[in-house]
Write a protein that holds these residues in place. Structure first.
Motif, PDB file in Angstrom:
ATOM      1  N   LEU A   1      24.970 -30.797  15.270  1.00 47.55           N
ATOM      2  CA  LEU A   1      25.759 -32.019  15.089  1.00 47.55           C
ATOM      3  C   LEU A   1      25.304 -32.681  13.790  1.00 47.55           C
ATOM      4  N   ASN A   2      26.204 -32.800  12.844  1.00 46.86           N
ATOM      5  CA  ASN A   2      25.874 -33.377  11.544  1.00 46.86           C
ATOM      6  C   ASN A   2      26.248 -34.851  11.525  1.00 46.86           C
ATOM      7  N   ILE A   3      25.247 -35.708  11.413  1.00 50.66           N
ATOM      8  CA  ILE A   3      25.443 -37.155  11.402  1.00 50.66           C
ATOM      9  C   ILE A   3      25.108 -37.674  10.007  1.00 50.66           C
TER      10      ILE A   3
ATOM     11  N   GLU B   1      14.004 -35.049  18.964  1.00 46.29           N
ATOM     12  CA  GLU B   1      15.318 -35.679  18.924  1.00 46.29           C
ATOM     13  C   GLU B   1      16.221 -35.037  17.876  1.00 46.29           C
ATOM     14  N   LEU B   2      15.629 -34.311  16.938  1.00 45.06           N
ATOM     15  CA  LEU B   2      16.406 -33.670  15.880  1.00 45.06           C
ATOM     16  C   LEU B   2      16.869 -32.267  16.265  1.00 45.06           C
ATOM     17  N   LYS B   3      16.438 -31.754  17.419  1.00 46.68           N
ATOM     18  CA  LYS B   3      16.838 -30.402  17.812  1.00 46.68           C
ATOM     19  C   LYS B   3      18.357 -30.343  17.986  1.00 46.68           C
ATOM     20  N   GLY B   4      19.004 -29.507  17.195  1.00 48.32           N
ATOM     21  CA  GLY B   4      20.449 -29.372  17.272  1.00 48.32           C
ATOM     22  C   GLY B   4      21.213 -30.436  16.511  1.00 48.32           C
ATOM     23  N   PHE B   5      20.497 -31.279  15.766  1.00 49.38           N
ATOM     24  CA  PHE B   5      21.148 -32.373  15.038  1.00 49.38           C
ATOM     25  C   PHE B   5      20.593 -32.452  13.623  1.00 49.38           C
ATOM     26  N   ASP B   6      21.474 -32.610  12.662  1.00 51.13           N
ATOM     27  CA  ASP B   6      21.073 -32.846  11.279  1.00 51.13           C
ATOM     28  C   ASP B   6      21.509 -34.251  10.885  1.00 51.13           C
ATOM     29  N   ILE B   7      20.631 -34.964  10.196  1.00 49.99           N
ATOM     30  CA  ILE B   7      20.930 -36.305   9.697  1.00 49.99           C
ATOM     31  C   ILE B   7      21.011 -36.231   8.178  1.00 49.99           C
ATOM     32  N   ILE B   8      22.109 -36.726   7.617  1.00 51.59           N
ATOM     33  CA  ILE B   8      22.318 -36.627   6.173  1.00 51.59           C
ATOM     34  C   ILE B   8      22.307 -38.026   5.571  1.00 51.59           C
TER      35      ILE B   8
ATOM     36  N   MET C   1      29.325 -33.626   2.873  1.00 52.09           N
ATOM     37  CA  MET C   1      30.115 -34.503   3.724  1.00 52.09           C
ATOM     38  C   MET C   1      31.211 -33.743   4.449  1.00 52.09           C
ATOM     39  N   ALA C   2      31.706 -32.677   3.834  1.00 50.86           N
ATOM     40  CA  ALA C   2      32.777 -31.895   4.453  1.00 50.86           C
ATOM     41  C   ALA C   2      32.311 -31.242   5.750  1.00 50.86           C
ATOM     42  N   ARG C   3      30.993 -31.132   5.951  1.00 41.78           N
ATOM     43  CA  ARG C   3      30.451 -30.512   7.162  1.00 41.78           C
ATOM     44  C   ARG C   3      30.114 -31.534   8.250  1.00 41.78           C
ATOM     45  N   CYS C   4      30.301 -32.804   7.973  1.00 40.34           N
ATOM     46  CA  CYS C   4      29.818 -33.838   8.894  1.00 40.34           C
ATOM     47  C   CYS C   4      30.772 -34.073  10.056  1.00 40.34           C
ATOM     48  N   ASP C   5      30.183 -34.373  11.210  1.00 39.93           N
ATOM     49  CA  ASP C   5      30.946 -34.611  12.431  1.00 39.93           C
ATOM     50  C   ASP C   5      30.984 -36.099  12.794  1.00 39.93           C
ATOM     51  N   VAL C   6      29.892 -36.802  12.556  1.00 40.90           N
ATOM     52  CA  VAL C   6      29.774 -38.221  12.896  1.00 40.90           C
ATOM     53  C   VAL C   6      29.313 -38.962  11.641  1.00 40.90           C
ATOM     54  N   VAL C   7      29.954 -40.085  11.339  1.00 42.91           N
ATOM     55  CA  VAL C   7      29.613 -40.834  10.132  1.00 42.91           C
ATOM     56  C   VAL C   7      29.365 -42.300  10.476  1.00 42.91           C
ATOM     57  N   PHE C   8      28.227 -42.814  10.046  1.00 45.34           N
ATOM     58  CA  PHE C   8      27.926 -44.246  10.083  1.00 45.34           C
ATOM     59  C   PHE C   8      28.116 -44.766   8.660  1.00 45.34           C
ATOM     60  N   PHE C   9      29.091 -45.652   8.477  1.00 48.96           N
ATOM     61  CA  PHE C   9      29.355 -46.187   7.148  1.00 48.96           C
ATOM     62  C   PHE C   9      28.754 -47.580   7.028  1.00 48.96           C
ATOM     63  N   LEU C  10      27.815 -47.729   6.099  1.00 44.62           N
ATOM     64  CA  LEU C  10      27.142 -49.007   5.892  1.00 44.62           C
ATOM     65  C   LEU C  10      27.751 -49.749   4.715  1.00 44.62           C
TER      66      LEU C  10
ATOM     67  N   GLY D   1      39.162 -34.070   7.213  1.00 49.38           N
ATOM     68  CA  GLY D   1      39.141 -33.478   8.552  1.00 49.38           C
ATOM     69  C   GLY D   1      37.717 -33.177   8.969  1.00 49.38           C
ATOM     70  N   GLY D   2      37.511 -32.986  10.254  1.00 46.32           N
ATOM     71  CA  GLY D   2      36.187 -32.609  10.744  1.00 46.32           C
ATOM     72  C   GLY D   2      35.395 -33.746  11.344  1.00 46.32           C
ATOM     73  N   VAL D   3      35.554 -34.961  10.839  1.00 48.21           N
ATOM     74  CA  VAL D   3      34.819 -36.102  11.380  1.00 48.21           C
ATOM     75  C   VAL D   3      35.416 -36.485  12.728  1.00 48.21           C
TER      76      VAL D   3
END
Length: 710
Positions: free
Chosen positions: A53-55, A193-200, A220-229, A251-253
């Protein structure tokens, strides 16, 4: 049944079929064996890429992304250095690793040469300033640039996380020794907590270094979840909207969350005009919500008109941003010894404002927690993880019906071949089969002539379409030559006096203090990265259009189907004394295995000329005109490159199809010879062969496969 169970049972079937592979010359067995190999690759790729999961954390430089991540993931520990200026805005991907490690990706030599060239320019653009700062950083660090860049990538491991964090600062910190040469870093930490998850942690699109901007877009094209600050004090300004427009993947998010960060700063700016903290927060919430509704509503409408329905839906749902303050989270939960100088300064200012403007009000623990709002952020973070798991499981399940469909098709071909072998052994003798083979070989020329006519029809259509496609490509250039004019904001600071008189303290009467506030002015500019993206998009669309139209002409599966139908028709209309049933499946298999050509195009790096000569924001009218001219020239070069390549490839495909025509009779004859050779060997031990084929027939029967595969 899971895809893994299907794979395990398919593996068992392949193990049982392995001994039969050499007895079938037309890939009836090997096709099934290849299904297992292909599925294994699909599952492995799925686990490596899709299971993660790419966040991503998006926002401008100075939006507080690194501080936000440090608070959310590392309890405030400064694992990720903060980027004080755009020059140090490198992308960092955080992943799980049993051993703490850091991987560094440096600029290529060509990219660094472009940065050095840009630093020699005389104008005052942001891109030139950043390039000059990067070159100056390298000079100050006194490092061998070429020696470092030759490494391309570097991996550093450490037994202690603290040591690794200190090392990371050398590559991403504002004054790191190697920071200027780094394009991206990847941090591996033994954090469960990072197992199976990448934080970008993204650098933001106000990064004037184009090569870093392109790297960010790729990630960014690989990301699934985005927090926009977005900074609450300058919420959703034009730079933020530009960032959402250009950097957010179409697409993808699956989940998008909007955060009004640095909420404490907005309270400081607005608080002196309010009677209380409560009034200040109510005013800010209303203002932030209205801003979100207007700006994101407009952006969503543009995305929907462009055909990006999913992204438009995500944007429209962001009508109520999550306010948050990393500093307030620290005030509520961290020991004072962990506060840095900036935190301490902000804390002092907030307390003084509450005392001076809110009638001696004292912030409470509950106030800090509410302003921080980290519980809401953690909830979104955890919900995103859980919901993504459901999506991943759904994607896994979609592999199963596709795998089953392919297996059913391969098994049906094998069943036909086995049945044909059993029938031949039971009803024919070797002399009759040999005579039939000779008769069929005599008819091969007539059969192949009929099949070649279909290939000839395809060739005629290809030759006609080549010029039509080229004309369409040339016409489509015009829509990519237009560049959007953006409005930028420049921030200025001015001082003003505020009375500090207290009615109960005569000594303070008439006293005041100097405070500072910021204001912004607008300017117009073109973005060099826009031009790069226009060229890349034109190249991608050209490639897609060419391949779509061309493959629509060739349609390998349809051509094979037409050839097989012609074969069946030719055999069925033969003389009554000629029964080719025994070899029909063999000839059919030959056609299925024809290696019909497909068109493949290579784009290369079509935007190189733009990235070499332009960076960041282009403000002067003369430079804007030069950028537009360079864009048009690059588009023409892309057209010529793809068009020349297309015509050359099309000509090669014509040659290949002609060869297929010429060799078709030979391939059909060879298929017959191979099949008859195996039948002769079977007749040598007829009864044993029949028993073995019956056993194989039982192995791949519907009943057996239901137990083994279903």
């Amino acid at each position: 049944m899971s895809i893994q169970q299907h794979f395990e049972q398919l593996s068992d079937l392949c193990h049982d079929l392995q001994v039969w592979d050499k007895r079938f010359n037309n890939n009836e067995i090997s096709n099934i064996l290849r299904l297992k190999e292909a599925l294994e690759v699909d599952i492995e790729r799925f686990e490596q890429e899709q299971q993660t999961l790419n966040i991503a954390i998006m926002g401008q430089v100075k939006a507080g992304k690194s501080s936000f991540l440090n608070a959310l993931l590392f309890d405030g520990k400064p694992v990720l250095p903060t980027a004080a200026t755009p020059k140090t805005a490198n992308l960092t991907r955080i992943s799980y690793g049993e051993i703490p490690a850091l991987e560094i990706e440096y600029y290529s030599k060509e990219e660094w040469d472009e940065i050095e060239k840009l630093a020699q320019e005389k104008d005052e653009s942001e891109a030139v300033k950043v390039a000059q700062e990067l070159v100056e950083m390298v000079s100050t660090a006194q490092i061998n640039v070429q020696e470092v860049l030759e490494q391309q990538t570097k991996r550093i491991e450490s037994s202690f996380i603290d040591d690794l964090v200190n090392t990371l600062n050398q590559y991403t910190g504002n004054n790191g020794q190697y920071t200027a040469l780094v394009k991206m870093t990847r941090l591996y930490l033994p954090n469960d907590e990072l197992k199976g998850f990448d934080i970008i942690d993204t650098p933001g699109m106000n990064d004037p270094v184009i090569s870093r901007t392109q790297k960010t877009k790729e990630e960014m094209a690989r990301c699934d979840v985005v927090f926009f600050l977005s900074r609450a004090s300058q919420f959703l300004d034009q730079s933020d909207i530009h960032l959402l427009t250009d950097q957010l993947p179409q697409g993808g998010v699956e989940r998008l969350y909007l955060i009004a960060g640095q909420y404490d700063s907005a309270i400081l700016d607005d608080g002196f005009n309010r009677e209380s903290l409560s009034e200040c927060e109510t005013n800010l919430q209303n203002r932030l919500n209205k801003r979100a509704v207007k700006e994101l509503g407009d952006l969503a409408d543009k995305k929907r008109k462009a055909g990006h329905e999913h992204l438009a839906d995500l944007l429209e749902n962001l009508v109520k941003p999550i306010v948050s303050s990393t500093f307030a989270h620290g005030f509520a939960t961290w020991d004072v010894s962990k506060w840095d100088a900036t935190m301490q300064h902000v804390h002092t200012e907030l307390k003084e404002m509450a005392e001076n403007d809110w009638d001696e009000y004292q912030f409470t623990q509950q106030d800090w927690q509410r302003i921080a709002n980290f519980d809401a952020l953690r909830d979104k973070y955890q919900i995103a993880r859980v919901e993504k798991n459901q999506i991943l499981e759904s994607k896994k399940q979609s592999l199963l019906p596709k795998a089953q469909e392919k297996l059913d098709e391969a098994i049906s071909y094998l069943k036909e071949a086995v049945e044909s072998r059993i029938t031949g052994l039971n009803t024919q003798d070797i002399s009759k089969l040999t005579e039939l083979e000779k008769q069929l070989e005599q008819r091969i020329h007539g059969i192949s002539s009929k099949l070649e006519q279909h290939i000839g029809t395809e060739l005629t259509a290809i030759r006609k379409a080549i010029n039509d496609i080229s004309v369409d490509l040339q016409k489509s250039i015009q829509q990519y030559t237009q560049l959007t004019t953006h409005t930028g904001l420049e921030t200025h600071e001015e001082a003003y006096e505020v009375s500090t008189s207290k009615w109960y303290n005569p000594f303070s009467w008439g006293s005041s203090e100097t405070r500072y506030r910021t204001y912004t002015t607008n300017y117009e500019y073109l973005s060099a990265s826009d031009a790069v993206e226009q060229i890349a998009q034109y190249a991608r669309n050209c490639k897609v259009d060419i391949q779509y139209h061309f493959n629509d002409l060739i349609r390998p599966n349809q051509l094979k189907l037409n050839l097989r139908r012609a074969l069946v028709n030719e055999l069925n209309t033969a003389q009554a004394d000629f029964d080719a049933t025994q070899f029909k499946n063999v000839l059919d298999a030959v056609i299925r295995q024809l290696n019909l050509p497909e068109l493949n195009l290579e784009i290369g790096d079509p935007s190189r000329k733009i990235s070499q000569n332009f960076s960041g924001q282009i403000k002067s009218s003369s430079d804007m005109q030069k950028l537009k001219q360079a864009l048009n020239q690059s588009l023409q070069e892309v057209f010529k490159l793809l068009n020349d390549q297309f015509k050359a490839s099309a000509k090669q495909i014509e040659f290949n199809l002609t060869d297929t025509q010429n060799l078709l009779a030979q391939k059909l004859t060879q298929g017959l010879e191979n099949e008859l050779s195996q039948i002769k060997r079977d007749f040598a031990e007829k009864q044993k062969s029949i028993q073995e084929y019956e056993a194989l027939k039982a192995l791949i029967s519907d009943e057996a496969l239901t137990k083994k595969i279903a």
